[in-house]
Design a protein around this motif. Sequence first.
Motif, short mmCIF file in Angstrom:
data_model
loop_
_atom_site.label_atom_id
_atom_site.label_comp_id
_atom_site.label_asym_id
_atom_site.label_seq_id
_atom_site.Cartn_x
_atom_site.Cartn_y
_atom_site.Cartn_z
N ASP A 110 0.86 -1.17 0.00
CA ASP A 110 -0.11 0.00 0.17
C ASP A 110 0.91 1.46 0.01
OD1 ASP A 110 -1.84 1.86 0.04
OD2 ASP A 110 -2.61 1.33 2.28
N SER A 111 1.55 1.63 -1.30
CA SER A 111 2.50 2.59 -1.30
C SER A 111 1.71 4.11 -1.15
CB SER A 111 2.87 2.58 -2.57
OG SER A 111 3.69 1.33 -2.93
N LEU A 112 0.48 4.05 -1.24
CA LEU A 112 -0.04 5.56 -1.08
C LEU A 112 -0.14 5.75 0.35
CD1 LEU A 112 -2.35 5.99 -4.00
CD2 LEU A 112 -0.18 6.88 -3.72
N GLY A 113 -0.76 4.65 1.33
CA GLY A 113 -0.98 4.72 2.55
C GLY A 113 0.44 4.87 3.15
N ASN A 114 1.44 3.98 2.77
CA ASN A 114 2.62 4.08 3.62
C ASN A 114 3.11 5.47 3.57
OD1 ASN A 114 2.22 1.41 4.51
ND2 ASN A 114 3.67 0.82 2.52
N GLU A 115 3.05 6.14 2.27
CA GLU A 115 3.75 7.36 2.17
C GLU A 115 2.82 8.73 2.97
OE1 GLU A 115 3.91 8.33 -2.00
OE2 GLU A 115 5.44 6.80 -2.36
N ALA A 116 1.72 8.38 2.99
CA ALA A 116 0.61 9.60 3.74
C ALA A 116 1.12 9.22 5.29
CB ALA A 116 -0.64 8.90 3.43
N VAL A 117 1.30 8.33 5.65
CA VAL A 117 1.54 7.98 7.12
C VAL A 117 3.02 8.39 7.47
CG1 VAL A 117 2.05 6.33 9.29
CG2 VAL A 117 0.17 5.90 7.38
N MET A 118 3.99 8.43 6.59
CA MET A 118 5.28 8.68 6.71
C MET A 118 5.23 10.22 6.69
SD MET A 118 7.76 5.97 5.29
CE MET A 118 7.06 5.83 3.72
N ALA A 119 4.59 10.76 5.85
CA ALA A 119 4.30 12.30 5.58
C ALA A 119 3.95 12.97 6.82
CB ALA A 119 3.81 12.73 4.46
N HIS A 392 10.44 5.50 20.50
CA HIS A 392 9.70 5.76 19.28
C HIS A 392 8.42 4.82 18.99
CE1 HIS A 392 13.75 7.34 18.28
NE2 HIS A 392 13.11 7.90 17.03
N MET A 393 8.65 3.48 19.54
CA MET A 393 7.57 2.57 19.24
C MET A 393 6.35 2.88 20.19
SD MET A 393 9.54 -0.99 19.04
CE MET A 393 7.95 -1.92 18.88
N PRO A 394 6.40 3.39 21.58
CA PRO A 394 5.27 3.86 22.26
C PRO A 394 4.72 4.92 21.99
CG PRO A 394 7.33 3.68 23.62
CD PRO A 394 7.61 2.96 22.36
N VAL A 395 5.78 5.90 21.37
CA VAL A 395 5.17 7.41 21.23
C VAL A 395 4.43 7.09 19.79
CG1 VAL A 395 5.77 9.46 20.19
CG2 VAL A 395 7.16 8.45 22.06
N PHE A 396 4.82 6.32 18.70
CA PHE A 396 4.09 6.06 17.45
C PHE A 396 2.84 5.60 17.86
CE2 PHE A 396 3.10 3.63 13.88
CZ PHE A 396 2.98 4.75 12.77
N ALA A 397 2.83 4.48 18.71
CA ALA A 397 1.45 3.82 19.07
C ALA A 397 0.70 4.73 19.77
CB ALA A 397 1.90 2.63 19.92
N ALA A 398 0.89 5.84 20.32
CA ALA A 398 -0.03 6.66 20.74
C ALA A 398 -0.44 7.83 20.08
CB ALA A 398 0.51 7.42 22.31
N TRP A 399 0.49 7.96 19.04
CA TRP A 399 0.22 9.09 17.84
C TRP A 399 -0.58 8.62 16.98
CZ3 TRP A 399 1.77 8.89 12.88
CH2 TRP A 399 1.62 10.02 12.30
N LEU A 400 -0.30 7.60 16.25
CA LEU A 400 -1.28 7.21 15.02
C LEU A 400 -2.77 7.26 15.22
CD1 LEU A 400 -1.15 6.37 12.23
CD2 LEU A 400 -0.76 3.82 13.14
#
Length: 515
Positions: A110-119, A392-400
Amino acid sequence: MSIFDFFRRSHPAPVPTRAEPRIATPPKLGVRKFKAARPSRLVHGFGSILPQSPRAEIRHDIRGLVNHARHAAQNVDHIKSYEMMVRRHVVGPRGVALDMNAKNVDGSADSLGNEAVMAAWKRWGQKGTCTPCGKLSWWGVEKVAATMLAREGNFLLRQWTGRRFGAFGFQVQPISIDLLCLDLMRGMSNGTYIDGGVELDTFHKPVAFYFWDGHPAEAHSGRTGRRIRVPAEDIVHVFRATETGQDLGVPESHTAVRRFNMLAKYEESALTAAHFGAAAMTFLEQTDPDGAPASPDASGMAEELPTEVEAGAIVELPPGYEAKANPSSYPDANMPGFLKSMARGGAAGLGVSYAGLSSDMEGANFSSLKDGRGEERDEWRMFQRDLYEGLHMPVFAAWLPLALLTDQVRVAGRPIPASRLDKFLDAASWRPRGWPSVNPKDDAVANEKDLENGLVAPSDIVAARGDDFEDLVARRKRDMDTLKAADVPLPAVLTGTPKAKPAPPAEAAEGAPQP
Protein backbone atom coordinates in the motif's frame (compact mmCIF):
# COMPACT_ATOMS: atom_id res chain seq x y z
CA MET A 1 24.46 -36.50 60.59
CA SER A 2 27.59 -34.88 59.24
CA ILE A 3 29.74 -36.44 56.56
CA PHE A 4 32.45 -37.11 59.14
CA ASP A 5 30.06 -39.12 61.35
CA PHE A 6 28.94 -41.09 58.32
CA PHE A 7 32.56 -41.75 57.43
CA ARG A 8 33.37 -43.02 60.95
CA ARG A 9 30.28 -45.30 61.12
CA SER A 10 30.86 -46.81 57.69
CA HIS A 11 34.60 -47.27 58.32
CA PRO A 12 34.98 -48.14 62.03
CA ALA A 13 38.50 -48.13 63.38
CA PRO A 14 39.82 -51.52 64.54
CA VAL A 15 39.97 -52.14 68.28
CA PRO A 16 43.58 -51.64 69.36
CA THR A 17 45.43 -54.49 71.09
CA ARG A 18 48.63 -54.57 73.06
CA ALA A 19 50.54 -55.74 70.00
CA GLU A 20 49.02 -53.15 67.66
CA PRO A 21 49.61 -49.42 67.94
CA ARG A 22 46.59 -47.14 68.26
CA ILE A 23 45.53 -45.61 64.91
CA ALA A 24 45.54 -41.81 64.90
CA THR A 25 42.35 -39.84 64.07
CA PRO A 26 42.23 -39.04 60.31
CA PRO A 27 42.74 -35.36 59.46
CA LYS A 28 39.70 -33.20 58.74
CA LEU A 29 38.77 -32.76 55.11
CA GLY A 30 39.10 -29.28 53.57
CA VAL A 31 35.94 -27.30 52.86
CA ARG A 32 35.48 -26.03 49.30
CA LYS A 33 34.72 -22.31 49.07
CA PHE A 34 34.66 -19.60 46.41
CA LYS A 35 37.36 -17.13 47.32
CA ALA A 36 35.87 -14.55 44.95
CA ALA A 37 32.77 -14.34 47.16
CA ARG A 38 34.67 -12.86 50.08
CA PRO A 39 36.69 -9.66 50.38
CA SER A 40 40.30 -9.73 51.46
CA ARG A 41 43.07 -7.30 52.23
CA LEU A 42 44.05 -7.02 48.57
CA VAL A 43 40.64 -7.59 46.96
CA HIS A 44 37.91 -5.50 48.50
CA GLY A 45 35.04 -3.25 47.51
CA PHE A 46 32.18 -5.45 48.64
CA GLY A 47 31.44 -6.14 52.25
CA SER A 48 28.11 -7.85 52.76
CA ILE A 49 27.30 -11.08 50.98
CA LEU A 50 23.59 -10.67 51.66
CA PRO A 51 21.58 -10.27 48.45
CA GLN A 52 20.17 -6.87 47.53
CA SER A 53 17.75 -6.26 44.70
CA PRO A 54 18.88 -4.21 41.69
CA ARG A 55 15.90 -1.94 42.33
CA ALA A 56 17.13 -1.09 45.84
CA GLU A 57 20.76 -0.69 44.75
CA ILE A 58 19.94 1.75 41.96
CA ARG A 59 17.40 3.71 44.00
CA HIS A 60 19.93 4.16 46.80
CA ASP A 61 22.72 5.44 44.52
CA ILE A 62 20.87 7.05 41.61
CA ARG A 63 21.20 10.64 42.84
CA GLY A 64 24.94 10.36 43.43
CA LEU A 65 25.43 8.67 40.06
CA VAL A 66 23.44 11.33 38.22
CA ASN A 67 25.13 14.26 39.97
CA HIS A 68 28.59 12.82 39.37
CA ALA A 69 27.79 12.15 35.71
CA ARG A 70 26.41 15.67 35.24
CA HIS A 71 29.54 17.20 36.77
CA ALA A 72 31.74 15.11 34.47
CA ALA A 73 29.69 16.05 31.39
CA GLN A 74 30.17 19.73 32.22
CA ASN A 75 33.87 19.60 33.10
CA VAL A 76 35.58 16.46 31.75
CA ASP A 77 36.58 16.41 28.09
CA HIS A 78 36.37 12.63 27.65
CA ILE A 79 32.79 12.43 28.96
CA LYS A 80 31.72 15.32 26.75
CA SER A 81 33.36 13.56 23.80
CA TYR A 82 31.43 10.38 24.63
CA GLU A 83 28.10 12.21 24.69
CA MET A 84 28.89 13.78 21.32
CA MET A 85 29.62 10.28 19.99
CA VAL A 86 26.26 9.08 21.33
CA ARG A 87 24.36 11.84 19.55
CA ARG A 88 26.39 11.33 16.39
CA HIS A 89 26.14 7.54 16.18
CA VAL A 90 22.81 6.74 17.84
CA VAL A 91 20.71 9.57 16.39
CA GLY A 92 22.77 11.01 13.57
CA PRO A 93 22.03 14.04 11.41
CA ARG A 94 18.74 12.60 10.12
CA GLY A 95 17.45 10.84 13.22
CA VAL A 96 15.69 7.48 13.39
CA ALA A 97 13.47 7.23 10.34
CA LEU A 98 10.02 5.65 10.16
CA ASP A 99 9.46 2.90 7.58
CA MET A 100 5.93 1.77 6.74
CA ASN A 101 5.38 -1.62 5.10
CA ALA A 102 1.57 -1.91 5.13
CA LYS A 103 0.08 -4.22 2.49
CA ASN A 104 -3.28 -4.47 0.77
CA VAL A 105 -5.59 -7.47 0.97
CA ASP A 106 -4.04 -8.99 -2.16
CA GLY A 107 -0.55 -8.78 -0.63
CA SER A 108 0.65 -5.81 -2.68
CA ALA A 109 2.31 -2.87 -0.95
CA ASP A 110 0.00 0.00 0.00
CA SER A 111 2.45 2.61 -1.26
CA LEU A 112 0.04 5.55 -1.06
CA GLY A 113 -1.00 4.75 2.51
CA ASN A 114 2.56 4.16 3.64
CA GLU A 115 3.71 7.46 2.17
CA ALA A 116 0.76 9.29 3.76
CA VAL A 117 1.59 7.97 7.26
CA MET A 118 5.30 8.77 6.91
CA ALA A 119 4.51 12.25 5.61
CA ALA A 120 2.17 12.93 8.55
CA TRP A 121 4.79 11.67 11.04
CA LYS A 122 7.38 13.95 9.47
CA ARG A 123 4.99 16.90 9.59
CA TRP A 124 4.17 16.27 13.26
CA GLY A 125 7.88 16.06 14.10
CA GLN A 126 8.64 19.58 12.95
CA LYS A 127 9.84 22.14 15.45
CA GLY A 128 6.95 23.88 17.19
CA THR A 129 4.47 21.05 16.57
CA CYS A 130 5.44 18.00 18.62
CA THR A 131 6.19 19.63 22.01
CA PRO A 132 4.04 22.00 24.11
CA CYS A 133 6.97 24.38 24.63
CA GLY A 134 7.56 24.64 20.87
CA LYS A 135 11.34 24.61 21.34
CA LEU A 136 12.10 21.11 20.15
CA SER A 137 11.54 19.12 17.01
CA TRP A 138 11.24 15.36 17.17
CA TRP A 139 14.88 15.19 16.10
CA GLY A 140 15.70 17.42 19.06
CA VAL A 141 13.74 15.11 21.36
CA GLU A 142 15.74 12.17 20.00
CA LYS A 143 19.02 13.94 20.74
CA VAL A 144 17.96 14.82 24.28
CA ALA A 145 16.76 11.25 24.87
CA ALA A 146 20.04 9.71 23.68
CA THR A 147 22.07 12.18 25.74
CA MET A 148 20.05 11.55 28.90
CA LEU A 149 20.32 7.79 28.45
CA ALA A 150 24.09 8.13 28.26
CA ARG A 151 24.48 10.72 31.02
CA GLU A 152 21.73 9.83 33.52
CA GLY A 153 20.57 6.40 32.42
CA ASN A 154 16.91 7.48 32.22
CA PHE A 155 14.70 9.54 29.94
CA LEU A 156 11.13 10.43 30.91
CA LEU A 157 8.52 11.75 28.50
CA ARG A 158 4.94 12.78 29.22
CA GLN A 159 2.30 12.49 26.49
CA TRP A 160 -0.38 15.15 26.28
CA THR A 161 -3.60 14.68 24.32
CA GLY A 162 -6.47 17.03 23.53
CA ARG A 163 -7.47 19.86 21.25
CA ARG A 164 -5.14 22.34 22.88
CA PHE A 165 -2.11 20.24 21.93
CA GLY A 166 -1.67 21.04 18.27
CA ALA A 167 -3.40 20.01 15.07
CA PHE A 168 -2.76 16.34 15.81
CA GLY A 169 -4.12 16.61 19.35
CA PHE A 170 -0.92 15.00 20.61
CA GLN A 171 2.33 16.43 21.98
CA VAL A 172 5.19 15.15 24.13
CA GLN A 173 7.09 16.81 26.98
CA PRO A 174 10.52 15.68 28.26
CA ILE A 175 10.68 15.49 32.06
CA SER A 176 13.79 15.69 34.23
CA ILE A 177 14.47 12.73 36.50
CA ASP A 178 14.81 15.29 39.34
CA LEU A 179 11.00 15.58 39.34
CA LEU A 180 10.52 11.88 40.03
CA CYS A 181 9.81 11.17 43.72
CA LEU A 182 12.71 8.79 44.16
CA ASP A 183 12.35 8.65 47.96
CA LEU A 184 8.69 7.64 47.88
CA MET A 185 8.23 4.04 49.07
CA ARG A 186 4.91 2.67 50.21
CA GLY A 187 3.02 -0.61 50.33
CA MET A 188 -0.62 -0.59 49.22
CA SER A 189 -3.58 -2.75 50.22
CA ASN A 190 -4.42 -4.09 46.76
CA GLY A 191 -1.02 -5.76 46.29
CA THR A 192 0.59 -2.88 44.45
CA TYR A 193 3.45 -0.90 45.92
CA ILE A 194 5.42 2.27 45.27
CA ASP A 195 9.18 2.01 44.94
CA GLY A 196 11.27 5.03 43.99
CA GLY A 197 8.27 7.04 42.84
CA VAL A 198 6.99 4.27 40.54
CA GLU A 199 3.79 2.43 41.41
CA LEU A 200 4.05 -1.25 40.44
CA ASP A 201 1.56 -4.11 40.41
CA THR A 202 2.17 -7.67 41.60
CA PHE A 203 4.00 -8.46 38.35
CA HIS A 204 6.24 -5.36 38.79
CA LYS A 205 4.55 -3.63 35.86
CA PRO A 206 4.42 0.19 36.16
CA VAL A 207 0.94 1.45 37.00
CA ALA A 208 1.67 5.13 37.69
CA PHE A 209 4.51 7.58 38.26
CA TYR A 210 4.71 10.14 41.08
CA PHE A 211 6.28 13.52 40.28
CA TRP A 212 6.84 16.76 42.16
CA ASP A 213 4.81 19.67 40.85
CA GLY A 214 7.98 21.67 40.17
CA HIS A 215 11.73 21.39 40.10
CA PRO A 216 13.24 21.63 43.61
CA ALA A 217 15.98 24.02 42.41
CA GLU A 218 13.60 26.44 40.65
CA ALA A 219 11.75 28.72 43.05
CA HIS A 220 9.92 30.45 40.21
CA SER A 221 8.42 27.20 38.91
CA GLY A 222 5.40 27.52 41.21
CA ARG A 223 6.40 24.46 43.19
CA THR A 224 4.25 23.81 46.24
CA GLY A 225 5.78 20.51 47.30
CA ARG A 226 2.81 18.47 46.15
CA ARG A 227 3.08 15.07 44.48
CA ILE A 228 1.28 14.43 41.21
CA ARG A 229 0.23 10.94 40.21
CA VAL A 230 0.42 10.35 36.46
CA PRO A 231 -0.90 7.10 34.95
CA ALA A 232 1.75 4.93 33.33
CA GLU A 233 0.05 5.08 29.91
CA ASP A 234 0.83 8.81 29.80
CA ILE A 235 4.54 8.35 30.61
CA VAL A 236 7.28 6.96 28.40
CA HIS A 237 10.21 5.81 30.51
CA VAL A 238 13.30 4.84 28.52
CA PHE A 239 16.28 3.07 30.10
CA ARG A 240 18.70 0.35 29.12
CA ALA A 241 17.82 -2.66 31.26
CA THR A 242 20.71 -5.00 32.08
CA GLU A 243 19.38 -6.80 35.18
CA THR A 244 16.18 -8.54 36.21
CA GLY A 245 13.82 -6.49 38.33
CA GLN A 246 15.37 -3.21 37.20
CA ASP A 247 13.05 -0.18 37.19
CA LEU A 248 15.62 2.61 36.79
CA GLY A 249 18.64 2.92 34.55
CA VAL A 250 22.16 3.94 35.47
CA PRO A 251 24.54 6.28 33.60
CA GLU A 252 26.55 4.60 30.87
CA SER A 253 29.67 6.09 32.43
CA HIS A 254 29.11 4.62 35.91
CA THR A 255 32.38 2.64 35.78
CA ALA A 256 34.43 5.25 33.94
CA VAL A 257 33.26 8.55 35.45
CA ARG A 258 35.48 8.34 38.57
CA ARG A 259 38.52 7.48 36.48
CA PHE A 260 37.97 10.37 34.08
CA ASN A 261 37.14 12.80 36.88
CA MET A 262 40.38 11.95 38.71
CA LEU A 263 42.27 12.00 35.41
CA ALA A 264 40.99 15.52 34.73
CA LYS A 265 42.17 16.65 38.18
CA TYR A 266 45.56 15.04 37.55
CA GLU A 267 45.89 16.85 34.23
CA GLU A 268 44.92 20.13 35.90
CA SER A 269 47.54 19.63 38.64
CA ALA A 270 50.19 18.67 36.08
CA LEU A 271 49.33 21.69 33.97
CA THR A 272 49.59 23.95 37.00
CA ALA A 273 52.96 22.44 37.91
CA ALA A 274 54.17 22.90 34.35
CA HIS A 275 53.01 26.53 34.42
CA PHE A 276 54.90 27.24 37.64
CA GLY A 277 57.95 25.43 36.28
CA ALA A 278 57.90 27.45 33.07
CA ALA A 279 57.58 30.63 35.12
CA ALA A 280 60.96 29.78 36.77
CA MET A 281 59.92 30.91 40.22
CA THR A 282 62.58 31.54 42.84
CA PHE A 283 62.08 31.42 46.60
CA LEU A 284 64.16 33.33 49.14
CA GLU A 285 65.37 31.26 52.05
CA GLN A 286 66.38 33.08 55.22
CA THR A 287 69.61 31.48 56.40
CA ASP A 288 70.48 34.01 59.10
CA PRO A 289 67.62 35.25 61.29
CA ASP A 290 69.71 38.22 62.40
CA GLY A 291 70.11 39.37 58.80
CA ALA A 292 66.43 40.00 58.18
CA PRO A 293 65.52 43.59 57.20
CA ALA A 294 63.47 44.19 60.34
CA SER A 295 64.55 47.79 61.16
CA PRO A 296 64.62 50.92 59.00
CA ASP A 297 67.89 51.98 57.43
CA ALA A 298 69.53 55.41 57.71
CA SER A 299 66.92 56.98 55.47
CA GLY A 300 64.16 55.68 57.72
CA MET A 301 62.94 53.10 55.16
CA ALA A 302 63.06 49.35 55.72
CA GLU A 303 64.92 47.36 53.11
CA GLU A 304 62.44 45.51 50.88
CA LEU A 305 62.78 41.96 49.58
CA PRO A 306 62.68 41.60 45.76
CA THR A 307 59.41 40.09 44.46
CA GLU A 308 59.96 40.36 40.70
CA VAL A 309 63.04 39.95 38.54
CA GLU A 310 63.29 41.31 35.00
CA ALA A 311 65.25 39.63 32.25
CA GLY A 312 68.99 40.40 32.47
CA ALA A 313 68.66 42.08 35.89
CA ILE A 314 71.20 41.56 38.67
CA VAL A 315 69.60 41.78 42.09
CA GLU A 316 71.46 42.07 45.39
CA LEU A 317 69.79 40.08 48.12
CA PRO A 318 69.64 41.43 51.68
CA PRO A 319 72.05 39.94 54.17
CA GLY A 320 70.95 36.59 55.54
CA TYR A 321 68.93 35.47 52.45
CA GLU A 322 69.73 32.87 49.81
CA ALA A 323 67.93 32.28 46.50
CA LYS A 324 66.45 28.80 45.97
CA ALA A 325 65.16 27.71 42.54
CA ASN A 326 61.87 25.81 42.20
CA PRO A 327 62.38 23.37 39.32
CA SER A 328 59.32 21.45 38.01
CA SER A 329 59.41 17.94 36.51
CA TYR A 330 56.28 18.57 34.47
CA PRO A 331 55.53 17.89 31.74
CA ASP A 332 57.03 14.51 32.58
CA ALA A 333 58.22 12.17 29.83
CA ASN A 334 56.06 9.31 31.20
CA MET A 335 52.92 11.42 31.41
CA PRO A 336 51.59 10.81 27.83
CA GLY A 337 51.80 7.01 28.22
CA PHE A 338 50.10 7.15 31.61
CA LEU A 339 47.28 9.34 30.32
CA LYS A 340 46.77 7.08 27.31
CA SER A 341 46.61 3.98 29.50
CA MET A 342 44.01 5.56 31.80
CA ALA A 343 41.93 6.79 28.86
CA ARG A 344 41.96 3.34 27.26
CA GLY A 345 40.47 1.79 30.38
CA GLY A 346 37.74 4.43 30.46
CA ALA A 347 36.97 3.92 26.77
CA ALA A 348 36.56 0.20 27.41
CA GLY A 349 34.05 0.95 30.16
CA LEU A 350 32.08 3.21 27.82
CA GLY A 351 32.10 0.60 25.05
CA VAL A 352 33.84 2.82 22.49
CA SER A 353 37.26 2.78 20.88
CA TYR A 354 40.08 4.79 22.39
CA ALA A 355 40.85 6.40 19.03
CA GLY A 356 37.26 7.57 18.61
CA LEU A 357 36.96 8.85 22.17
CA SER A 358 40.24 10.76 22.30
CA SER A 359 40.70 11.52 18.56
CA ASP A 360 44.20 10.09 18.99
CA MET A 361 45.20 8.22 15.83
CA GLU A 362 48.83 7.77 16.84
CA GLY A 363 49.83 4.14 16.39
CA ALA A 364 46.49 3.23 14.80
CA ASN A 365 46.57 1.16 11.62
CA PHE A 366 43.96 -0.12 9.19
CA SER A 367 43.51 -3.53 10.85
CA SER A 368 43.08 -2.13 14.35
CA LEU A 369 40.67 0.56 13.17
CA LYS A 370 38.56 -1.93 11.22
CA ASP A 371 38.34 -4.37 14.12
CA GLY A 372 37.67 -1.64 16.69
CA ARG A 373 35.06 0.11 14.59
CA GLY A 374 33.22 -3.17 14.04
CA GLU A 375 32.89 -3.89 17.76
CA GLU A 376 31.96 -0.30 18.50
CA ARG A 377 29.28 -0.17 15.81
CA ASP A 378 27.64 -3.30 17.16
CA GLU A 379 27.31 -1.54 20.52
CA TRP A 380 25.87 1.53 18.78
CA ARG A 381 23.29 -0.69 17.06
CA MET A 382 22.24 -2.08 20.43
CA PHE A 383 21.96 1.47 21.77
CA GLN A 384 19.84 2.42 18.74
CA ARG A 385 17.46 -0.47 19.35
CA ASP A 386 17.11 0.39 23.03
CA LEU A 387 16.21 3.93 21.95
CA TYR A 388 13.58 3.19 19.31
CA GLU A 389 12.02 0.29 21.23
CA GLY A 390 11.73 2.40 24.36
CA LEU A 391 10.86 5.78 22.77
CA HIS A 392 9.72 5.63 19.16
CA MET A 393 7.47 2.60 19.31
CA PRO A 394 5.28 3.70 22.26
CA VAL A 395 5.10 7.30 21.01
CA PHE A 396 4.08 6.16 17.52
CA ALA A 397 1.48 3.80 18.99
CA ALA A 398 -0.07 6.73 20.89
CA TRP A 399 0.29 9.20 17.99
CA LEU A 400 -1.24 7.19 15.13
CA PRO A 401 -4.82 6.86 16.49
CA LEU A 402 -5.02 10.60 17.13
CA ALA A 403 -3.47 11.37 13.74
CA LEU A 404 -6.21 9.30 12.07
CA LEU A 405 -8.99 10.76 14.23
CA THR A 406 -7.90 14.32 13.45
CA ASP A 407 -7.82 13.54 9.67
CA GLN A 408 -4.11 14.40 9.43
CA VAL A 409 -3.24 11.29 7.38
CA ARG A 410 -4.58 11.83 3.86
CA VAL A 411 -4.33 10.06 0.51
CA ALA A 412 -5.27 12.14 -2.54
CA GLY A 413 -6.92 14.69 -0.27
CA ARG A 414 -9.07 12.13 1.53
CA PRO A 415 -8.37 11.11 5.15
CA ILE A 416 -7.57 7.51 5.93
CA PRO A 417 -10.32 6.12 8.19
CA ALA A 418 -9.50 5.17 11.75
CA SER A 419 -10.75 1.63 11.06
CA ARG A 420 -7.42 0.94 9.29
CA LEU A 421 -5.42 1.66 12.46
CA ASP A 422 -4.24 -1.89 13.06
CA LYS A 423 -3.08 -2.23 9.47
CA PHE A 424 -0.64 0.65 9.74
CA LEU A 425 0.21 0.20 13.42
CA ASP A 426 1.56 -3.30 12.85
CA ALA A 427 3.46 -2.27 9.72
CA ALA A 428 5.74 0.33 11.33
CA SER A 429 9.47 -0.30 11.59
CA TRP A 430 12.38 1.96 12.45
CA ARG A 431 15.53 2.64 10.51
CA PRO A 432 18.39 4.23 12.45
CA ARG A 433 21.48 5.62 10.83
CA GLY A 434 24.20 3.43 9.34
CA TRP A 435 27.88 3.98 8.71
CA PRO A 436 30.10 4.02 5.64
CA SER A 437 32.39 1.07 5.17
CA VAL A 438 35.87 1.21 6.68
CA ASN A 439 37.16 -0.58 3.58
CA PRO A 440 34.69 0.43 0.84
CA LYS A 441 36.50 -1.19 -2.09
CA ASP A 442 36.78 -4.67 -0.59
CA ASP A 443 33.29 -4.50 0.89
CA ALA A 444 31.84 -3.50 -2.49
CA VAL A 445 33.48 -6.53 -4.11
CA ALA A 446 32.18 -8.76 -1.31
CA ASN A 447 28.64 -7.36 -1.70
CA GLU A 448 28.79 -7.99 -5.45
CA LYS A 449 29.81 -11.62 -4.88
CA ASP A 450 27.05 -12.09 -2.30
CA LEU A 451 24.47 -10.71 -4.75
CA GLU A 452 25.68 -13.07 -7.46
CA ASN A 453 25.44 -16.04 -5.10
CA GLY A 454 22.04 -14.99 -3.77
CA LEU A 455 23.24 -14.62 -0.19
CA VAL A 456 21.91 -11.08 0.30
CA ALA A 457 19.24 -8.83 -1.19
CA PRO A 458 19.96 -5.32 -2.47
CA SER A 459 17.81 -3.92 0.32
CA ASP A 460 20.07 -5.59 2.90
CA ILE A 461 23.12 -3.75 1.59
CA VAL A 462 21.25 -0.44 1.51
CA ALA A 463 19.85 -0.98 5.02
CA ALA A 464 23.36 -1.63 6.40
CA ARG A 465 24.24 1.89 5.29
CA GLY A 466 21.22 3.36 7.07
CA ASP A 467 19.29 4.13 3.89
CA ASP A 468 15.91 2.99 2.58
CA PHE A 469 15.87 0.85 -0.55
CA GLU A 470 12.63 2.27 -1.91
CA ASP A 471 13.86 5.83 -1.40
CA LEU A 472 17.09 4.94 -3.15
CA VAL A 473 15.22 3.50 -6.13
CA ALA A 474 12.96 6.57 -6.30
CA ARG A 475 15.93 8.93 -6.18
CA ARG A 476 17.73 6.97 -8.86
CA LYS A 477 14.69 7.01 -11.15
CA ARG A 478 14.19 10.74 -10.56
CA ASP A 479 17.82 11.47 -11.45
CA MET A 480 17.61 9.37 -14.62
CA ASP A 481 14.40 11.12 -15.68
CA THR A 482 16.07 14.50 -15.10
CA LEU A 483 19.05 13.52 -17.27
CA LYS A 484 16.79 12.20 -20.04
CA ALA A 485 14.66 15.37 -20.03
CA ALA A 486 17.83 17.46 -20.45
CA ASP A 487 19.11 15.23 -23.30
CA VAL A 488 22.17 14.34 -21.26
CA PRO A 489 23.64 10.94 -22.13
CA LEU A 490 23.15 8.49 -19.31
CA PRO A 491 26.33 7.02 -17.86
CA ALA A 492 26.80 3.32 -18.41
CA VAL A 493 26.74 2.75 -14.65
CA LEU A 494 23.14 4.02 -14.50
CA THR A 495 21.84 2.08 -17.48
CA GLY A 496 23.49 -1.15 -16.37
CA THR A 497 25.35 -1.52 -19.67
CA PRO A 498 28.41 -3.70 -19.13
CA LYS A 499 31.71 -2.11 -19.87
CA ALA A 500 33.34 -3.11 -23.13
CA LYS A 501 36.27 -5.39 -22.51
CA PRO A 502 39.52 -4.29 -24.11
CA ALA A 503 40.45 -6.29 -27.19
CA PRO A 504 43.32 -8.72 -26.73
CA PRO A 505 46.60 -7.59 -28.30
CA ALA A 506 47.07 -8.76 -31.88
CA GLU A 507 49.51 -11.58 -32.38
CA ALA A 508 52.75 -10.59 -33.97
CA ALA A 509 53.07 -11.44 -37.66
CA GLU A 510 55.19 -14.47 -38.45
CA GLY A 511 58.74 -13.46 -39.12
CA ALA A 512 58.31 -9.97 -37.67
CA PRO A 513 61.15 -8.81 -35.46
CA GLN A 514 60.41 -9.26 -31.76
CA PRO A 515 61.06 -6.36 -29.42
